[in-house]
Design a protein around this motif. Structure first.
Motif, PDB file in Angstrom:
ATOM      1  N   ARG A  98       0.867  -1.175   0.000  1.00 51.97           N
ATOM      2  CA  ARG A  98       0.000   0.000   0.000  1.00 51.97           C
ATOM      3  C   ARG A  98       0.904   1.225   0.000  1.00 51.97           C
ATOM      4  O   ARG A  98       1.857   1.289   0.777  1.00 51.97           O
ATOM      5  N   LEU A  99       0.610   2.177  -0.879  1.00 53.47           N
ATOM      6  CA  LEU A  99       1.325   3.442  -0.909  1.00 53.47           C
ATOM      7  C   LEU A  99       0.438   4.509  -0.281  1.00 53.47           C
ATOM      8  O   LEU A  99      -0.703   4.697  -0.702  1.00 53.47           O
ATOM      9  N   MET A 100       0.969   5.192   0.725  1.00 48.62           N
ATOM     10  CA  MET A 100       0.222   6.228   1.428  1.00 48.62           C
ATOM     11  C   MET A 100       0.985   7.542   1.312  1.00 48.62           C
ATOM     12  O   MET A 100       2.208   7.582   1.481  1.00 48.62           O
ATOM     13  N   SER A 101       0.254   8.606   1.002  1.00 52.29           N
ATOM     14  CA  SER A 101       0.889   9.897   0.774  1.00 52.29           C
ATOM     15  C   SER A 101       0.477  10.914   1.826  1.00 52.29           C
ATOM     16  O   SER A 101      -0.692  10.963   2.235  1.00 52.29           O
ATOM     17  N   ALA A 102       1.445  11.720   2.248  1.00 53.55           N
ATOM     18  CA  ALA A 102       1.164  12.794   3.199  1.00 53.55           C
ATOM     19  C   ALA A 102       0.458  13.962   2.516  1.00 53.55           C
ATOM     20  O   ALA A 102      -0.086  14.841   3.183  1.00 53.55           O
ATOM     21  N   ARG A 125       0.795  -6.401   4.643  1.00 54.60           N
ATOM     22  CA  ARG A 125       1.180  -5.594   3.491  1.00 54.60           C
ATOM     23  C   ARG A 125       2.397  -4.739   3.817  1.00 54.60           C
ATOM     24  O   ARG A 125       2.543  -4.273   4.936  1.00 54.60           O
ATOM     25  N   VAL A 126       3.245  -4.541   2.826  1.00 54.98           N
ATOM     26  CA  VAL A 126       4.341  -3.585   2.972  1.00 54.98           C
ATOM     27  C   VAL A 126       3.765  -2.203   2.703  1.00 54.98           C
ATOM     28  O   VAL A 126       3.129  -1.979   1.667  1.00 54.98           O
ATOM     29  N   VAL A 127       3.950  -1.292   3.636  1.00 53.72           N
ATOM     30  CA  VAL A 127       3.385   0.051   3.504  1.00 53.72           C
ATOM     31  C   VAL A 127       4.503   1.032   3.173  1.00 53.72           C
ATOM     32  O   VAL A 127       5.506   1.110   3.882  1.00 53.72           O
ATOM     33  N   ILE A 128       4.324   1.774   2.089  1.00 54.57           N
ATOM     34  CA  ILE A 128       5.296   2.785   1.662  1.00 54.57           C
ATOM     35  C   ILE A 128       4.710   4.156   1.959  1.00 54.57           C
ATOM     36  O   ILE A 128       3.602   4.470   1.531  1.00 54.57           O
ATOM     37  N   PHE A 129       5.450   4.954   2.699  1.00 49.25           N
ATOM     38  CA  PHE A 129       5.014   6.306   3.048  1.00 49.25           C
ATOM     39  C   PHE A 129       5.703   7.301   2.121  1.00 49.25           C
ATOM     40  O   PHE A 129       6.926   7.443   2.150  1.00 49.25           O
ATOM     41  N   GLY A 130       4.923   8.005   1.304  1.00 47.14           N
ATOM     42  CA  GLY A 130       5.488   8.970   0.369  1.00 47.14           C
ATOM     43  C   GLY A 130       5.195  10.403   0.762  1.00 47.14           C
ATOM     44  O   GLY A 130       4.390  10.679   1.658  1.00 47.14           O
ATOM     45  N   ALA A 131       5.861  11.329   0.086  1.00 44.61           N
ATOM     46  CA  ALA A 131       5.673  12.778   0.249  1.00 44.61           C
ATOM     47  C   ALA A 131       6.144  13.302   1.601  1.00 44.61           C
ATOM     48  O   ALA A 131       5.648  14.314   2.090  1.00 44.61           O
ATOM     49  N   GLY A 132       7.091  12.620   2.200  1.00 40.89           N
ATOM     50  CA  GLY A 132       7.666  13.099   3.463  1.00 40.89           C
ATOM     51  C   GLY A 132       6.636  13.280   4.556  1.00 40.89           C
ATOM     52  O   GLY A 132       5.755  12.432   4.740  1.00 40.89           O
ATOM     53  N   THR A 133       6.717  14.404   5.260  1.00 36.57           N
ATOM     54  CA  THR A 133       5.715  14.719   6.288  1.00 36.57           C
ATOM     55  C   THR A 133       4.562  15.510   5.693  1.00 36.57           C
ATOM     56  O   THR A 133       3.568  15.778   6.382  1.00 36.57           O
ATOM     57  N   GLY A 134       4.699  15.913   4.425  1.00 36.16           N
ATOM     58  CA  GLY A 134       3.694  16.773   3.813  1.00 36.16           C
ATOM     59  C   GLY A 134       3.949  18.246   4.058  1.00 36.16           C
ATOM     60  O   GLY A 134       3.163  19.095   3.642  1.00 36.16           O
ATOM     61  N   PRO A 136       6.999  21.524   4.147  1.00 36.10           N
ATOM     62  CA  PRO A 136       8.352  21.942   3.787  1.00 36.10           C
ATOM     63  C   PRO A 136       9.233  22.067   5.023  1.00 36.10           C
ATOM     64  O   PRO A 136       8.730  22.093   6.154  1.00 36.10           O
ATOM     65  N   TYR A 137      10.522  22.126   4.803  1.00 33.67           N
ATOM     66  CA  TYR A 137      11.542  22.288   5.844  1.00 33.67           C
ATOM     67  C   TYR A 137      11.794  21.023   6.662  1.00 33.67           C
ATOM     68  O   TYR A 137      12.565  21.048   7.616  1.00 33.67           O
ATOM     69  N   PHE A 138      11.147  19.905   6.298  1.00 34.96           N
ATOM     70  CA  PHE A 138      11.389  18.649   7.003  1.00 34.96           C
ATOM     71  C   PHE A 138      11.927  17.619   6.018  1.00 34.96           C
ATOM     72  O   PHE A 138      11.388  17.445   4.934  1.00 34.96           O
ATOM     73  N   THR A 139      12.978  16.912   6.411  1.00 33.97           N
ATOM     74  CA  THR A 139      13.606  15.923   5.548  1.00 33.97           C
ATOM     75  C   THR A 139      12.864  14.587   5.599  1.00 33.97           C
ATOM     76  O   THR A 139      12.004  14.368   6.451  1.00 33.97           O
ATOM     77  N   THR A 140      13.251  13.684   4.701  1.00 36.86           N
ATOM     78  CA  THR A 140      12.672  12.343   4.753  1.00 36.86           C
ATOM     79  C   THR A 140      13.209  11.554   5.945  1.00 36.86           C
ATOM     80  O   THR A 140      12.577  10.589   6.373  1.00 36.86           O
ATOM     81  N   ASP A 141      14.363  11.937   6.483  1.00 35.84           N
ATOM     82  CA  ASP A 141      14.819  11.341   7.748  1.00 35.84           C
ATOM     83  C   ASP A 141      13.809  11.652   8.855  1.00 35.84           C
ATOM     84  O   ASP A 141      13.456  10.786   9.658  1.00 35.84           O
ATOM     85  N   THR A 142      13.364  12.912   8.903  1.00 38.30           N
ATOM     86  CA  THR A 142      12.363  13.297   9.896  1.00 38.30           C
ATOM     87  C   THR A 142      11.053  12.564   9.648  1.00 38.30           C
ATOM     88  O   THR A 142      10.400  12.106  10.589  1.00 38.30           O
TER      89      THR A 142
END
Length: 237
Positions: A98-102, A125-134, A136-142
């Motif tokens: 499942r792909l889930m977007s912020a 299911r393997v869940v993929i989180f896309g679009a970071g936190t939704g 700006p100013y936050f990295t994908t690490d965050t």
């Protein structure tokens, strides 16, 4: 270390470059999908956050005159491109995802809802989180730290091209010392570049361990999940 039951795997967008200068290397993508499928077969629930640096990096755009917020949103779109590619690679290997977007984009991904994400994981299911936190100013690490905390993951697994955390860059210094295990306080004291400070603080405040390992080493992901001493572990004791 005991076997991990639920993990958040963080991959960099640059890792998908392979030998190319830009874009997505199909061989790397397929290999990562194999690694994730084999790790999934151990019974561990897996969620994934992948960066977009192979396509666009917001901070870099900002340094070249682009508005930072605009650049960060472009970076979020880049993570969705990588997430869609990884989803396709996994599905072609028989892994339910499942792909889930912020950011809402219903035609290609579900909106991120915490309870729904956990339910998908529980259903295997393997869940993929896309679009970071939704935001700006936050990295994908965050984003990885935040989602790991929200889904109550046992650990964050940061798959990189090096086999752990060193006191200096092992690609530059052949005498660099590797840490098998290191406390978060020591990471801060030595100013090691493991995660950005916001992500690191989230992990520290919520006592979530993370492990850094070489994603390009065959079967490493499954070994990490199984509790074998692979890579470097950051703890908060």
């Amino acid at each position: 270390m005991q076997k991990l039951n639920r993990v958040l795997l963080k991959l960099s967008g640059e890792s998908l470059l392979g030998a190319q200068g830009h874009g997505i290397d199909g061989e790397v993508l397929s290999r990562y999908a194999d690694e994730i499928r084999e790790a999934k077969e151990t019974g561990t629930e897996i969620a994934i956050v992948i960066g977009g640096g192979n396509i666009f990096r917001g901070v870099r755009g900002a340094t070249q005159g682009m508005d930072r917020v605009q650049g960060d949103y472009m970076g979020m779109m880049a993570t969705m491109i990588n997430s869609l590619a990884l989803q396709d690679a996994l599905e072609r290997k028989g892994v339910h995802t499942r792909l889930m977007s912020a950011i809402r984009m219903e035609q290609i991904a579900e909106p991120y809802i915490r309870r729904r994400a956990i339910r998908h994981l529980e259903k295997g299911r393997v869940v993929i989180f896309g679009a970071g936190t939704g935001n700006p100013y936050f990295t994908t690490d965050t984003a990885a730290s935040l989602r790991a905390i929200e889904i109550e993951a046992d650990a964050i697994l940061k798959g990189t091209r090096v086999d752990g955390i060193y006191d200096s860059d092992p690609e530059i210094n052949p005498d660099a010392k590797k840490f098998e295990s290191i406390s978060g306080d020591e990471v801060l004291k030595l100013r090691l570049s493991v995660m950005d400070l916001t992500a690191f603080t989230l992990c520290r405040d919520n006592k979530i361990p993370f492990l850094v390992f070489d994603m390009n080493e065959r079967k490493n992901l499954a070994r990490v999940i199984s509790g074998e001493p692979v890579g470097s572990r950051v703890h908060w004791d």
